[in-house]
Design an enzyme around this catalytic site. Structure first.
Site, short mmCIF file in Angstrom:
data_model
loop_
_atom_site.label_atom_id
_atom_site.label_comp_id
_atom_site.label_asym_id
_atom_site.label_seq_id
_atom_site.Cartn_x
_atom_site.Cartn_y
_atom_site.Cartn_z
N ARG A 89 0.81 -1.22 0.00
CA ARG A 89 0.00 0.00 0.00
C ARG A 89 0.85 1.28 0.00
NH1 ARG A 89 -4.68 -1.01 1.48
NH2 ARG A 89 -3.84 -2.74 2.67
N THR A 90 1.75 1.35 0.94
CA THR A 90 2.55 2.58 1.07
C THR A 90 3.44 2.76 -0.17
OG1 THR A 90 2.54 2.27 3.44
CG2 THR A 90 4.13 3.83 2.58
N LYS A 121 23.16 -8.92 0.99
CA LYS A 121 24.59 -9.28 0.97
C LYS A 121 25.31 -8.69 2.17
CE LYS A 121 24.51 -8.98 -4.04
NZ LYS A 121 24.74 -8.00 -5.11
N ARG A 134 11.37 2.36 3.66
CA ARG A 134 10.74 1.58 4.74
C ARG A 134 11.76 0.55 5.21
NH1 ARG A 134 4.93 -0.87 5.76
NH2 ARG A 134 4.68 1.34 6.06
N HIS A 161 5.73 6.55 11.25
CA HIS A 161 5.22 6.41 9.89
C HIS A 161 4.61 7.76 9.54
CE1 HIS A 161 3.72 4.84 6.30
NE2 HIS A 161 2.92 3.89 6.71
#
Lengths: 308, 140
Positions: A51-52, A80, A101, A129
């Site tokens: 969604r974001t 890695k 995120r 957020h």
């Protein structure tokens, strides 16, 4: 250079500016179609969030810009063993703005210290957020026409729900806001928020254990999901996940102009029959999220529709 | 036991008995070339027992952390064998790499080469929070 890491990084004036800009974008979409032409947004999503991420990408594309990035840590060099600092230093050479995120709290803060371009925190674990907070403010502003003088009910997981903590801090800056906390004892709002926000600013609040007893008072009802990933203990999650469910019966005593919000995704805390009620605003909320992200991207990039 | 007074340098007095070695390491005194004396369990009228640290021939030490470790410490700057300045320590606004964030969800738990920085959030209650995840120093 300005970043957006914490919802409180923005002043009330800056938020007002963005809300008005987003309003104008909604009213005159064509005016903004090319404002980010030749600009690139990098979406660095170290954990999945459909969604974001899509909201950010749609926002940039609607501004005429382009998008690059990854949608999980597995497909990035962090698999890695690369550090956040290194990843961001590399990517900030390729993009004009970054939305990030990360499952670890504070990761976007680390990124902002190393980045050559603005960094937007698109969610860091259970911490912040800020674009969800902007989305919430935009929804209240659009649906109510104001951000002051109202009673806001927050329901569900008030202990781990970061969106709840952020909306409390953000809305506490406006006049005459009353908060009603609706949660089981185990998921009540942390004491430090009660002390740091409500008591320090002398904001009126109350805590209740059922939704029904406060329904007629509310102008906003902000529902939240009890999230499995915030619990260390599976048994606690299972015991509490169905604590508060909103249905059409409970809504009977609510105001006619109540605005029901939810950061989504929902599981079962809002009965699907509620979706048809005109007071359900949670799908509109996601749309507002795109427009406020457009305003945010423009603001951080320092572009405007009037430049040419 | 007799320890000579210093001509130029810093004396940290009124250290809570038993904390001097901790402070010695926090201030990085082990890395200095000059003479450093640690006096443990000295007799004190005020405190009963106290520790004292004497650092000779240098005045250039960042003492900010002292306020965090022990706010009752007195710092005496010595010049030409006299006390040139005496001051009581205050809680520092930020402390860097003195304590580590123990929140397992904090980025500092995985990111290499990152400073562990705590910011004073509440002076009255001496609460420090990690600048990255905002966890309280004692939360984990």
């Amino acid at each position: 250079m300005k970043h957006l890491i914490d919802p409180m990084d923005l002043s009330v004036q800056e938020i007002d500016h963005m809300l008005h800009l987003a309003d104008d974008i909604i009213a005159h979409k064509e005016k903004y179609r090319e404002v980010c032409r030749y600009k690139k947004l990098a979406t660095l999503f170290f954990e999945p969030s459909t969604r974001t991420r899509l909201s950010f990408e749609a926002a940039m594309l609607e501004l005429g810009g382009s998008v690059l990035g990854f949608s999980s840590a597995d497909s990035s060099s962090s698999a890695k063993g690369e550090s956040v600092s290194d990843t961001v230093q590399v990517v900030s050479g390729y993009a004009d703005i970054i939305a990030m995120r990360h499952p670890k709290e504070g990761a976007p803060h680390v990124a902002a210290r190393r980045s050559m371009v603005p960094v937007i925190n698109a969610g860091d674990g259970g911490h912040n957020h800020p674009t969800q907070t902007l989305t919430d403010l935009m929804t209240i502003y659009r649906e109510k026409g104001r951000l002051d003088n109202m009673t806001i009910g927050l329901c569900g997981d008030l202990k781990f729900g970061r969106t709840v903590h952020s909306i409390i801090k953000a809305m506490s800056r406006y006049e005459n806001i009353h908060f009603v906390m609706i949660s089981p004892e185990e998921l009540r709002l942390p004491e430090y928020i009660i002390k740091d926000v409500f008591e320090k600013k002398q904001i009126s609040y109350k805590e209740v254990r059922t939704m029904e007893e406060v329904m007629p008072e509310l102008d906003i009802l902000y529902m939240t999901r009890v999230q499995r990933e915030r619990f260390f203990n599976e048994a606690d999650y299972i015991r509490l996940k169905d604590s508060f469910i909103l249905d059409t019966y409970k809504l009977k005593r609510a105001k006619q102009d109540l605005c029901i919000m939810h950061p989504l995704p929902r599981v079962n805390e809002i009965d699907i029959k509620v979706d048809d009620d005109p007071r359900a605003c949670y799908f509109k909320q996601t749309l507002y999220g795109k427009y406020i992200r457009m305003a945010l991207i423009m603001t951080l990039l320092g572009v405007s529709a009037d430049e040419d | 036991m007799k320890i000579d007074s210093i001509k130029n340098g810093i004396v940290l007095d009124h250290i809570q008995a038993g904390k001097s070695m901790q402070i010695y390491h926090y201030l990085g005194l082990d890395k200095l070339d000059c003479s450093v004396a640690i006096i443990k369990n000295a007799v004190s009228n005020k405190m009963g027992k106290k520790d004292i640290i004497k650092i000779a021939d240098t005045l250039d030490i960042n003492l900010d952390v002292l306020g965090y470790v022990d706010p009752d410490i007195t710092v005496c700057y010595i010049k030409d064998s006299k006390i040139a300045k005496k001051k009581h320590v205050e809680l520092p606004e930020r402390i860097t790499n003195i304590i580590r964030c123990k929140n397992p969800r904090c980025i500092t738990s995985v990111e290499r080469g990152i400073d562990h920085v705590f910011k004073l959030a509440d002076r009255e209650n001496r609460i420090y929070r990690c600048i990255y995840c905002e966890a309280k120093k004692s939360e984990y």
